[in-house]
Every structure is written in C-alpha cells, then in structure tokens.
Scaffold this motif. Structure first.
Motif, PDB file in Angstrom:
ATOM      1  N   LYS A  79       0.833  -1.202   0.000  1.00  0.00           N
ATOM      2  CA  LYS A  79       0.000   0.000   0.000  1.00  0.00           C
ATOM      3  C   LYS A  79       0.869   1.254   0.000  1.00  0.00           C
ATOM      4  O   LYS A  79       0.529   2.253  -0.638  1.00  0.00           O
ATOM      5  N   HIS A  80       1.970   1.198   0.703  1.00  0.00           N
ATOM      6  CA  HIS A  80       2.883   2.339   0.734  1.00  0.00           C
ATOM      7  C   HIS A  80       3.532   2.553  -0.628  1.00  0.00           C
ATOM      8  O   HIS A  80       3.747   3.691  -1.048  1.00  0.00           O
ATOM      9  N   LEU A  83       1.646   4.748  -2.803  1.00  0.00           N
ATOM     10  CA  LEU A  83       1.696   6.184  -2.522  1.00  0.00           C
ATOM     11  C   LEU A  83       2.783   6.881  -3.343  1.00  0.00           C
ATOM     12  O   LEU A  83       2.767   8.105  -3.479  1.00  0.00           O
ATOM     13  N   CYS A  87       6.503   9.858  -1.449  1.00  0.00           N
ATOM     14  CA  CYS A  87       5.709   9.891  -0.223  1.00  0.00           C
ATOM     15  C   CYS A  87       6.205   8.849   0.770  1.00  0.00           C
ATOM     16  O   CYS A  87       6.334   9.126   1.957  1.00  0.00           O
ATOM     17  N   SER A  88       6.471   7.635   0.290  1.00  0.00           N
ATOM     18  CA  SER A  88       6.954   6.575   1.177  1.00  0.00           C
ATOM     19  C   SER A  88       7.860   5.626   0.391  1.00  0.00           C
ATOM     20  O   SER A  88       7.399   4.914  -0.511  1.00  0.00           O
ATOM     21  N   THR A 149      -3.639   4.836   5.102  1.00  0.00           N
ATOM     22  CA  THR A 149      -2.621   5.354   4.187  1.00  0.00           C
ATOM     23  C   THR A 149      -2.805   6.829   3.885  1.00  0.00           C
ATOM     24  O   THR A 149      -1.833   7.507   3.511  1.00  0.00           O
ATOM     25  N   ASP A 150      -4.028   7.335   4.047  1.00  0.00           N
ATOM     26  CA  ASP A 150      -4.260   8.760   3.778  1.00  0.00           C
ATOM     27  C   ASP A 150      -3.471   9.651   4.725  1.00  0.00           C
ATOM     28  O   ASP A 150      -3.172  10.808   4.406  1.00  0.00           O
ATOM     29  N   TYR A 152      -0.468   9.532   5.405  1.00  0.00           N
ATOM     30  CA  TYR A 152       0.858   9.811   4.851  1.00  0.00           C
ATOM     31  C   TYR A 152       0.824  10.881   3.756  1.00  0.00           C
ATOM     32  O   TYR A 152       1.883  11.295   3.286  1.00  0.00           O
ATOM     33  N   LYS A 153      -0.367  11.309   3.386  1.00  0.00           N
ATOM     34  CA  LYS A 153      -0.505  12.338   2.357  1.00  0.00           C
ATOM     35  C   LYS A 153      -0.714  13.725   2.965  1.00  0.00           C
ATOM     36  O   LYS A 153      -0.863  14.701   2.237  1.00  0.00           O
TER      37      LYS A 153
END
Length: 216
Positions: A79-80, A83, A87-88, A149-150, A152-153
């Motif tokens: 999932k990362h 991004l 971002c990751s 995960t949002d 991280y945004k």
C-alpha cells in the motif's frame, strides 16, 4: 527494559563506520550499499513498537518505510508503494541493499515515535477497509479524521518525513562513531539551545527529531 546495551551499540557503530569507510575509499560520489547489517537489525528490533507492523499490527514485519523510519508487513508495504516513492520509500529488511543514511532513518525513527506524532495530530486511531477502526500497535487514541494510508498524504506527515530525512543525513555526514538515539538527541537539544536567546528558557520538543508546527 528495551534500551540497547553498550555492546550492541558498539557493534552498530562499527557496522555504520565500515560503510562510511567504504564510501571514502570509492572514487565516485555514490553511497556504499550493503544488506541490512545484523547488529543494526537487532537494534532496530529493540525500538518500541517495531516488533509489529506500524499500520496493521501484524507481527514480525520484514519491510520498512525509509521515509518514516517504521517497520511494515508485506501487505502494508504494498500500500505504501502505491503512494509513490516521494511519499513513502519502501525497502525489504532481508532482501534489499541499504545505504548508511537509510539505516539511520530507521534507527532514529521507530513505530512508536511516528504513532505518537500521528496521535498528536488526531490521526492515531485509524479507519480500516472493513469499516472498523483500530489503533496502530497497542496504542489507544481518539478516532482519526483520515484513513490508514491517507495519513501519509497530509502536511503533518510531509513535515515529519522531511525532518527525519534531514536528521538522518546530518548524522550520516557527521564525524565520529554512532552513539545511539539518546546521544544524537542530546546533541541536537544542545545545538538548539545555543540558537535561542539567553533570556528564553529552552523548551524541549516532544519529538527530538521532529518539531511540530503544521496542522493536518
């Protein structure tokens, strides 16, 4: 008590210093890379929360986000990756080669450190895809305004990421052997205290490597 012993820290320092020496011996400007050093991995596993995936609490995570200094399971690492690397940036603790600076991101980061940061920004209690909500790791917190995960945004996550990377780079470029998290934070606090006007009493930040300012 999860504090690393002096013997482990000495081995970690030797591993990191050997990577610095390899780079100095090379004629190019690229950093030396190697598999994740064994003593560094042992130290990484002693950090609070690192024994479980930061995002879903799955045991024995074998992946990591260099950008945030946290350990992740295979599913969450995927999932990362979605991004984007800006971002990751994801790497395997067992399969990939690592730069000294990237290893320091993990040793100076940690799952509990990022969880504490997210909680102070009301992003600690995450909402999962099945509709349920659960705190990362073993922490309890109020419901988050964003999904797993949002988080991280957000601007706050970007701020954390930039300062962790900057802190790790400064350590990588600094002379001398690595002395552990406590020593590096102590040096940073003394440096920040010297920059403040004498009439102002130094205030220690809650996160030694990340001074919080932005809102989500």
């Amino acid at each position: 008590d999860n504090k690393p012993g002096s013997d482990l820290l000495r081995l970690v320092a030797q591993e990191l210093e050997s990577m610095r020496c390899i780079r100095a011996a090379n004629t190019d400007t690229e950093e030396a890379e190697r598999s994740f050093p064994p003593a560094c991995l042992r130290l990484l596993q002693t950090l609070e929360g690192n024994q479980r995936c930061h995002d879903c609490s799955a045991p024995q995570p074998e992946w990591a986000s260099v950008s945030y200094g946290v350990t992740l399971c295979l599913q969450c690492s995927g999932k990362h990756r979605g991004l984007g690397v800006n971002c990751s940036f994801i790497k395997s603790l067992a399969l990939d080669s690592w730069k000294r600076r990237e290893i320091l991101c993990l040793l100076e980061g940690g799952n509990d450190q990022l969880s504490s940061f997210f909680e102070r920004h009301e992003m600690g209690h995450v909402h999962c895809e099945d509709g349920h909500s659960t705190p990362p790791g073993s922490r309890n917190s109020s419901p988050s305004r964003v999904g797993v995960t949002d988080r991280y945004k957000t601007k706050a996550a970007s701020f954390y990421r930039q300062h962790l990377l900057s802190h790790a780079k400064e350590l990588a470029d600094r002379g001398g052997l690595y002395e552990g998290r406590a020593a590096s934070r102590s040096k940073d606090r003394r440096k920040k205290s010297k920059r403040r006007p004498r009439k102002c009493k130094p205030v220690e930040p809650q996160l030694p490597t990340v001074e919080e300012r932005p809102s989500v």
